[in-house]
Write an enzyme that holds these catalytic residues in place. Structure first.
Site, PDB file in Angstrom:
ATOM      1  N   TYR A 320      25.222  42.221  42.272  1.00  0.00           N
ATOM      2  CA  TYR A 320      26.012  42.739  43.434  1.00  0.00           C
ATOM      3  C   TYR A 320      27.174  42.847  43.298  1.00  0.00           C
ATOM      4  O   TYR A 320      27.969  41.644  43.160  1.00  0.00           O
ATOM      5  CB  TYR A 320      25.215  41.922  44.601  1.00  0.00           C
ATOM      6  CG  TYR A 320      25.605  42.489  45.945  1.00  0.00           C
ATOM      7  CD1 TYR A 320      26.541  43.357  46.324  1.00  0.00           C
ATOM      8  CD2 TYR A 320      25.100  41.680  47.273  1.00  0.00           C
ATOM      9  CE1 TYR A 320      26.844  43.657  47.531  1.00  0.00           C
ATOM     10  CE2 TYR A 320      25.343  42.263  48.497  1.00  0.00           C
ATOM     11  CZ  TYR A 320      26.250  43.236  48.723  1.00  0.00           C
ATOM     12  OH  TYR A 320      26.610  43.420  49.945  1.00  0.00           O
ATOM     13  N   CYS A 321      27.942  43.850  43.632  1.00  0.00           N
ATOM     14  CA  CYS A 321      29.556  43.626  43.620  1.00  0.00           C
ATOM     15  C   CYS A 321      29.978  42.987  42.255  1.00  0.00           C
ATOM     16  O   CYS A 321      29.779  43.565  41.093  1.00  0.00           O
ATOM     17  CB  CYS A 321      29.993  42.738  44.919  1.00  0.00           C
ATOM     18  SG  CYS A 321      31.852  42.915  45.137  1.00  0.00           S
ATOM     19  N   ILE A 322      30.814  41.942  42.473  1.00  0.00           N
ATOM     20  CA  ILE A 322      31.437  41.043  40.988  1.00  0.00           C
ATOM     21  C   ILE A 322      30.335  40.872  40.279  1.00  0.00           C
ATOM     22  O   ILE A 322      30.475  40.763  38.900  1.00  0.00           O
ATOM     23  CB  ILE A 322      32.538  40.287  41.666  1.00  0.00           C
ATOM     24  CG1 ILE A 322      33.243  39.766  40.324  1.00  0.00           C
ATOM     25  CG2 ILE A 322      31.713  39.106  42.024  1.00  0.00           C
ATOM     26  CD1 ILE A 322      34.237  38.793  40.738  1.00  0.00           C
ATOM     27  N   GLY A 324      27.741  42.494  39.633  1.00  0.00           N
ATOM     28  CA  GLY A 324      27.284  43.546  38.825  1.00  0.00           C
ATOM     29  C   GLY A 324      28.556  43.857  37.557  1.00  0.00           C
ATOM     30  O   GLY A 324      28.128  44.259  36.725  1.00  0.00           O
TER      31      GLY A 324
END
Length: 583
Positions: A320-322, A324
């Site tokens: 998720y987000c960073i 990822g």
């Protein structure tokens, strides 16, 4: 006088100096993170550039004056018609404003307030239009910075932020006999003492009490993470487990808020064996922790533990987000090593190509990065407040000014809202890891260049990632623009299913079935995100159902769920563990 000479004169202008001095004397400066010096610079830039086209500027100003007179006449004329209603019938109630700041009925019914509101909105729109009209010749970075700081000025000048011009606050003061003003003063004093604007009732929530409630065990701990295994709620579960990797700039429980909106609870109920990474909140003693450490002790070590406990040769993973971005680098490094421990990967609102980073680009220029690095050198970490201020300014009306009105003018307590509590429960950033990350992503965008980044001595290439990928973007995301999240379809070598969710960076992801939501899917490949969007099919409901169907097809048959922990990794304590509780 040339524009350069005039610029120098304006820099020394006593009015601008007095504006800066007034802001510095304003107690709100200690709790509201607006960079007033940059705002004044943006206003000066628009003024100087407008002098190069005086005829256009004068015509635009005349048009603004005409609009102001027209709106004032309309407001008072409508009031006169109501006052002189010969039939004596009660007129229909005035329509409410779409702008939540002007929801009070006086903004429409009272001609003085309505004139003030319309003047503010017209002047704000005019200023932003002037910025756009004067932007010729500016590079994209400067144009975005100019627009951002002008919007901060426009938001800060709202008449709703002054007691004398806020009818709802005045009404509240009269109804309470002035008690609301006294409460507001106490709220301001408390925030000044803490050095930050209160956005949520901090006593209303706590992980393990009414957040992060999914039952499970913490089965592994190292200096960077705790690994949580969640208890099954079905008799059988898919053989391939799922590892969730949230961003380390926030606590993991955004994925396990309350039972009604917990992604963890939903996944477990669908028959998935779920493991969660809970990141450590670092302090100054961890300043030398590197990005490679995050890869080693994060996805690599966590996946070893998951495979040992479940007996699975390969597992599925979500970033998720960073989280990822870290996952993408890890997968490329594993591809280089021909390591196939991961079966399929999901990326949620995650960037790999940092050429378009949305409004966060304002905070990622060279001077801003130099300041961040200086702060990290002094402390050994980046304080969570700097990160929080940055993200709050991206939605200043909702996350800053609405709270100023609620807390100080209305004298109310901050709201008890789970997402706001999570948003305020930030974490620090290790100096070495964060500096490396900023330079190689936001500053130099090295990840999309094959071989430009080396991890543990291996050059990585996103194109070498051959496994199936599910990627999600959010339509109104200010942090990871949806078309930037779409770029993964062109960067990796595996088959990618890209889904576009409605709403923003958080609400677009935490959108369980049964609530409001829309998502778009396009099975075909597209050359550009615009082409993809034009051919995409709209679906009502939550994209979670689409994802779990995709995930189930890549998670093997169902069998008896694995035990909680193992002999090598026995349960240490109950979920949500201990790292998530650290402040």
């Amino acid at each position: 006088m040339s524009t350069d000479q005039l610029g120098g004169a304006l820099t020394k202008d006593p009015f601008l100096r007095s504006v800066d001095q007034m802001w510095n004397a304003n107690p709100l400066r200690d709790v509201v993170p607006v960079d007033w010096a940059e705002v004044v610079r943006a206003l000066r830039t628009v003024w100087l550039r407008s002098l190069k086209q005086p005829s256009v500027t004068m015509a635009s100003a005349a048009e603004l004056n005409t609009g102001l007179w027209r709106s004032a006449v309309e407001a008072w004329s409508e009031a006169g018609r109501r006052w002189w209603d010969a039939a004596g019938t009660s007129p229909a109630p005035p329509a409410g404003s779409a702008d939540k700041r002007f929801a009070a009925p006086e903004w429409q019914a009272n001609p003085a307030y309505r004139t003030l509101k319309e003047a503010y909105l017209l002047a704000s729109a005019w200023l932003l239009e002037q910025s756009a009209a004067q932007a010729d010749g500016m590079d994209e970075t400067e144009r975005r910075r100019l627009d951002f700081h002008l919007r901060q000025f426009v938001d800060a000048m709202s008449p709703t932020l002054l007691l004398a011009s806020n009818p709802a606050a005045l009404r509240r003061a009269m109804e309470t006999g002035g008690a609301s003003l006294a409460n507001g003063a106490r709220n301001l004093a408390a925030d000044l003492k803490e050095g930050r604007l209160s956005m949520v009732d901090a006593t209303a929530f706590a992980p393990g009490r009414n957040l992060a409630l999914s039952p499970g065990k913490m089965v592994h701990r190292n200096r960077l993470l705790e690994l949580i295994q969640y208890e099954p709620t079905t008799k059988e579960a898919h053989r391939t487990p799922l590892l969730l990797m949230p961003p380390w700039i926030n606590k993991f429980y955004i994925l396990d808020m309350q039972p009604k909106n917990s992604m963890v609870a939903h996944l477990v109920s669908q028959g998935f064996t779920v493991f969660m990474v809970s990141w450590k909140n670092p302090d100054a003693s961890m300043e030398e922790t590197s990005f490679e450490d995050y890869m080693d002790l994060g996805p690599l070590e966590a996946s070893d533990v998951v495979r040992e406990i479940t007996g699975a040769e390969s597992i599925n993973v979500m970033g998720y987000c960073i989280g990822g971005t870290l996952l993408a680098m890890t997968l490329a490094w594993l591809a280089r090593k021909e390591d196939k421990r991961f079966n399929a990967a999901t990326f949620m609102v995650s960037l790999q190509d940092f050429s378009r980073v949305g409004d966060t680009a304002v905070f990622m220029d060279e001077p801003a990065m130099d300041l961040v690095e200086q702060q990290m050198m002094e402390r050994g970490y980046l304080d969570s407040r700097e990160m929080s201020n940055m993200f709050n300014l991206l939605r200043s009306n909702d996350l800053i000014w609405a709270n100023v009105v609620n807390n100080y003018l209305m004298g109310e307590k901050p709201p008890a809202f789970d997402l706001l509590y999570w948003n305020s429960d930030g974490t620090r950033m290790c100096r070495a890891a964060h500096a490396w990350y900023l330079r190689n992503t936001y500053k130099e965008n090295n990840l999309i260049v094959p071989g430009k980044i080396e991890l543990k001595g291996e050059p990585i290439d996103l194109g070498s990632i051959a496994l199936d990928v599910y990627a999600v973007g959010a339509e109104k995301d200010h942090i990871v623009p949806w078309d930037a999240a779409w770029r993964i379809t062109q960067l990796v070598g595996g088959k990618v299913r890209y889904v576009l969710a409605s709403s923003g960076h958080i609400a677009g992801i935490i959108n369980p079935p049964g609530g409001k939501g829309t998502y778009w899917v396009n099975e075909a490949q597209a050359a550009t995100p615009e082409d993809w969007r034009k051919a995409a099919t709209k679906h009502d409901g939550s994209w979670w159902t689409d994802w779990t169907a995709w995930l189930a097809a890549r998670s093997g048959e169902k069998a008896t769920p694995p035990s909680m922990g193992s002999a090598a990794h026995p349960p240490i304590t109950d979920a949500p563990g201990t790292y998530v509780l650290e402040k």
